[in-house]
Design a protein around this motif. Structure first.
Motif, PDB file in Angstrom:
ATOM      1  N   SER A  45       0.845  -1.191   0.000  1.00 16.34           N
ATOM      2  CA  SER A  45       0.000   0.000   0.000  1.00 16.34           C
ATOM      3  C   SER A  45       0.877   1.237   0.000  1.00 16.34           C
ATOM      4  O   SER A  45       1.982   1.234   0.549  1.00 16.34           O
ATOM      5  CB  SER A  45      -0.911   0.028   1.235  1.00 16.34           C
ATOM      6  N   MET A  46       0.369   2.308  -0.596  1.00 16.90           N
ATOM      7  CA  MET A  46       1.032   3.604  -0.594  1.00 16.90           C
ATOM      8  C   MET A  46       0.054   4.626  -0.043  1.00 16.90           C
ATOM      9  O   MET A  46      -1.067   4.761  -0.554  1.00 16.90           O
ATOM     10  CB  MET A  46       1.461   3.992  -2.014  1.00 16.90           C
ATOM     11  N   VAL A  47       0.454   5.327   1.017  1.00 18.79           N
ATOM     12  CA  VAL A  47      -0.415   6.287   1.693  1.00 18.79           C
ATOM     13  C   VAL A  47       0.194   7.674   1.591  1.00 18.79           C
ATOM     14  O   VAL A  47       1.389   7.857   1.856  1.00 18.79           O
ATOM     15  CB  VAL A  47      -0.614   5.909   3.177  1.00 18.79           C
ATOM     16  N   TYR A  48      -0.630   8.662   1.213  1.00 12.87           N
ATOM     17  CA  TYR A  48      -0.175  10.041   1.078  1.00 12.87           C
ATOM     18  C   TYR A  48      -0.829  10.910   2.139  1.00 12.87           C
ATOM     19  O   TYR A  48      -2.044  10.828   2.366  1.00 12.87           O
ATOM     20  CB  TYR A  48      -0.553  10.597  -0.304  1.00 12.87           C
ATOM     21  N   ASN A  49      -0.043  11.745   2.795  1.00 18.91           N
ATOM     22  CA  ASN A  49      -0.565  12.778   3.679  1.00 18.91           C
ATOM     23  C   ASN A  49      -0.891  14.009   2.841  1.00 18.91           C
ATOM     24  O   ASN A  49       0.008  14.646   2.280  1.00 18.91           O
ATOM     25  CB  ASN A  49       0.470  13.132   4.747  1.00 18.91           C
ATOM     26  N   LEU A  50      -2.161  14.353   2.742  1.00 19.66           N
ATOM     27  CA  LEU A  50      -2.593  15.459   1.886  1.00 19.66           C
ATOM     28  C   LEU A  50      -2.728  16.778   2.631  1.00 19.66           C
ATOM     29  O   LEU A  50      -2.654  17.846   2.024  1.00 19.66           O
ATOM     30  CB  LEU A  50      -3.931  15.109   1.225  1.00 19.66           C
ATOM     31  N   ASP A  51      -2.950  16.713   3.943  1.00 18.58           N
ATOM     32  CA  ASP A  51      -3.131  17.939   4.727  1.00 18.58           C
ATOM     33  C   ASP A  51      -2.856  17.618   6.191  1.00 18.58           C
ATOM     34  O   ASP A  51      -2.911  16.445   6.605  1.00 18.58           O
ATOM     35  CB  ASP A  51      -4.552  18.474   4.547  1.00 18.58           C
ATOM     36  N   TRP A  52      -2.568  18.683   6.972  1.00 10.57           N
ATOM     37  CA  TRP A  52      -2.182  18.507   8.367  1.00 10.57           C
ATOM     38  C   TRP A  52      -3.057  19.333   9.291  1.00 10.57           C
ATOM     39  O   TRP A  52      -3.601  20.365   8.904  1.00 10.57           O
ATOM     40  CB  TRP A  52      -0.721  18.923   8.574  1.00 10.57           C
ATOM     41  N   ASP A  53      -3.155  18.879  10.537  1.00 13.00           N
ATOM     42  CA  ASP A  53      -3.824  19.611  11.611  1.00 13.00           C
ATOM     43  C   ASP A  53      -2.794  19.811  12.725  1.00 13.00           C
ATOM     44  O   ASP A  53      -2.239  18.831  13.238  1.00 13.00           O
ATOM     45  CB  ASP A  53      -5.014  18.797  12.133  1.00 13.00           C
ATOM     46  N   ASN A  54      -2.530  21.064  13.097  1.00 11.22           N
ATOM     47  CA  ASN A  54      -1.569  21.312  14.173  1.00 11.22           C
ATOM     48  C   ASN A  54      -2.205  22.046  15.352  1.00 11.22           C
ATOM     49  O   ASN A  54      -1.540  22.777  16.081  1.00 11.22           O
ATOM     50  CB  ASN A  54      -0.347  22.081  13.655  1.00 11.22           C
ATOM     51  N   SER A  55      -3.513  21.833  15.548  1.00  8.41           N
ATOM     52  CA  SER A  55      -4.229  22.507  16.626  1.00  8.41           C
ATOM     53  C   SER A  55      -3.749  22.067  18.005  1.00  8.41           C
ATOM     54  O   SER A  55      -3.967  22.778  18.992  1.00  8.41           O
ATOM     55  CB  SER A  55      -5.740  22.264  16.495  1.00  8.41           C
ATOM     56  N   THR A  56      -3.109  20.898  18.107  1.00  9.24           N
ATOM     57  CA  THR A  56      -2.609  20.406  19.389  1.00  9.24           C
ATOM     58  C   THR A  56      -1.140  20.760  19.612  1.00  9.24           C
ATOM     59  O   THR A  56      -0.583  20.456  20.665  1.00  9.24           O
ATOM     60  CB  THR A  56      -2.740  18.881  19.462  1.00  9.24           C
ATOM     61  N   GLY A  57      -0.516  21.396  18.618  1.00  8.54           N
ATOM     62  CA  GLY A  57       0.923  21.627  18.674  1.00  8.54           C
ATOM     63  C   GLY A  57       1.704  20.538  17.966  1.00  8.54           C
ATOM     64  O   GLY A  57       2.895  20.679  17.713  1.00  8.54           O
ATOM     65  N   ILE A  58       1.023  19.446  17.641  1.00  8.32           N
ATOM     66  CA  ILE A  58       1.595  18.347  16.863  1.00  8.32           C
ATOM     67  C   ILE A  58       0.968  18.362  15.480  1.00  8.32           C
ATOM     68  O   ILE A  58      -0.232  18.582  15.332  1.00  8.32           O
ATOM     69  CB  ILE A  58       1.304  16.989  17.545  1.00  8.32           C
ATOM     70  N   PHE A  59       1.779  18.108  14.458  1.00  9.33           N
ATOM     71  CA  PHE A  59       1.243  17.996  13.105  1.00  9.33           C
ATOM     72  C   PHE A  59       0.701  16.580  12.908  1.00  9.33           C
ATOM     73  O   PHE A  59       1.431  15.655  12.557  1.00  9.33           O
ATOM     74  CB  PHE A  59       2.319  18.324  12.073  1.00  9.33           C
ATOM     75  N   PHE A  60      -0.596  16.452  13.151  1.00  4.46           N
ATOM     76  CA  PHE A  60      -1.298  15.198  12.919  1.00  4.46           C
ATOM     77  C   PHE A  60      -1.892  15.220  11.511  1.00  4.46           C
ATOM     78  O   PHE A  60      -2.184  16.287  10.964  1.00  4.46           O
ATOM     79  CB  PHE A  60      -2.435  15.029  13.923  1.00  4.46           C
ATOM     80  N   PRO A  61      -2.126  14.029  10.913  1.00  9.13           N
ATOM     81  CA  PRO A  61      -2.753  14.009   9.581  1.00  9.13           C
ATOM     82  C   PRO A  61      -4.183  14.538   9.629  1.00  9.13           C
ATOM     83  O   PRO A  61      -4.921  14.292  10.577  1.00  9.13           O
ATOM     84  CB  PRO A  61      -2.733  12.526   9.205  1.00  9.13           C
TER      85      PRO A  61
END
Length: 245
Positions: free
Chosen positions: A200-216
């Protein structure tokens, strides 16, 4: 004895891949930069728990939707690992909980106590957590790290590549991961994984950093061949409503 094609590939990887000290050192240097790019190790350590909502679409090879689900996920690091996943299906609330010792599963008010079923649900919890914690846990346990140079993704982007194996590479049950890092920011653009029977190939298309961590925030997963060539879109994911403690 018959070997599955993917297992043969795994054996060849084990035979012809030798992680030199310099390749491991380079891999660690990239991961260290990526940890900083994703929020930093200290920020991650201070994150006692986090929760989110995950929406998933799985697709058949012909493009039809196989399943659609919305789950609420909760994970706690301290003082020990705990997890809870809830979702609704056929008007019933399903709930799986790991309390640090045992796994429990409820379908509505009915508790399921089949040990084999509960073991499979614990694997689901581990998998859901595993794909959210990168790159912060890539130094944990006995993972084998190897820098594999610059590679081109199917969309033409050139990326730094690190192979990660947590176990014996000759064992067909051991997954092999290739993480692809942006050459400038060192964020994880995506990853390829070899499981027991497919790639499988998985792409991160956007990030959420509302917690201070860049989560997918958004991901797409493709079924691919061993070289990473796309075969078909397998899944789409959206992650939202992150919160932390």
């Amino acid at each position: 004895m018959k070997f599955r094609p993917v297992c043969i590939i795994a054996i060849l990887i084990g035979l012809f891949t030798c992680c030199t000290p310099s390749a491991e050192k380079k891999a660690k240097a990239i991961i260290e930069k990526s940890i900083i790019a994703h929020g930093g190790g200290e920020t991650w350590k201070s994150l006692n728990s986090f929760s989110l909502e995950k929406e998933s679409w799985l697709f058949l090879e012909n493009g039809e939707v196989e399943t659609h689900s919305i789950q609420n996920l909760e994970f706690r690091h301290q003082p020990f690992f705990e997890a809870k996943i809830t979702w609704k299906k056929d008007s019933l609330v399903h709930k799986v909980i790991f309390d640090g010792v045992r796994t429990g599963y409820w379908m509505g008010e009915n508790e399921i106590q089949n040990e084999g079923f509960l073991a499979s649900k614990k694997k689901d919890i581990d998998a859901a957590y595993y794909v959210l914690t990168k790159p912060f846990d890539l130094f944990e346990q006995t993972k084998k790290l190897e820098y594999q140079g610059l590679n081109l993704l199917e969309d033409g982007r050139e990326v730094e590549t690190v192979q990660v194996i947590d176990g014996d590479p000759n064992d067909c049950a051991v997954d092999i991961w290739w993480y692809y890092f942006d050459k400038e920011s060192y964020q994880i653009i995506g990853y390829k994984v070899k499981t027991s029977d497919h790639f499988s190939m998985v792409y991160n298309l956007d990030w959420d950093n509302s917690t201070g961590i860049f989560f997918p925030k958004k991901r797409e997963s493709y079924r691919v061949d061993s070289l990473g060539n796309h075969l078909y879109l397998r899944a789409k994911y959206e992650f939202r409503n992150y919160s932390k403690e």
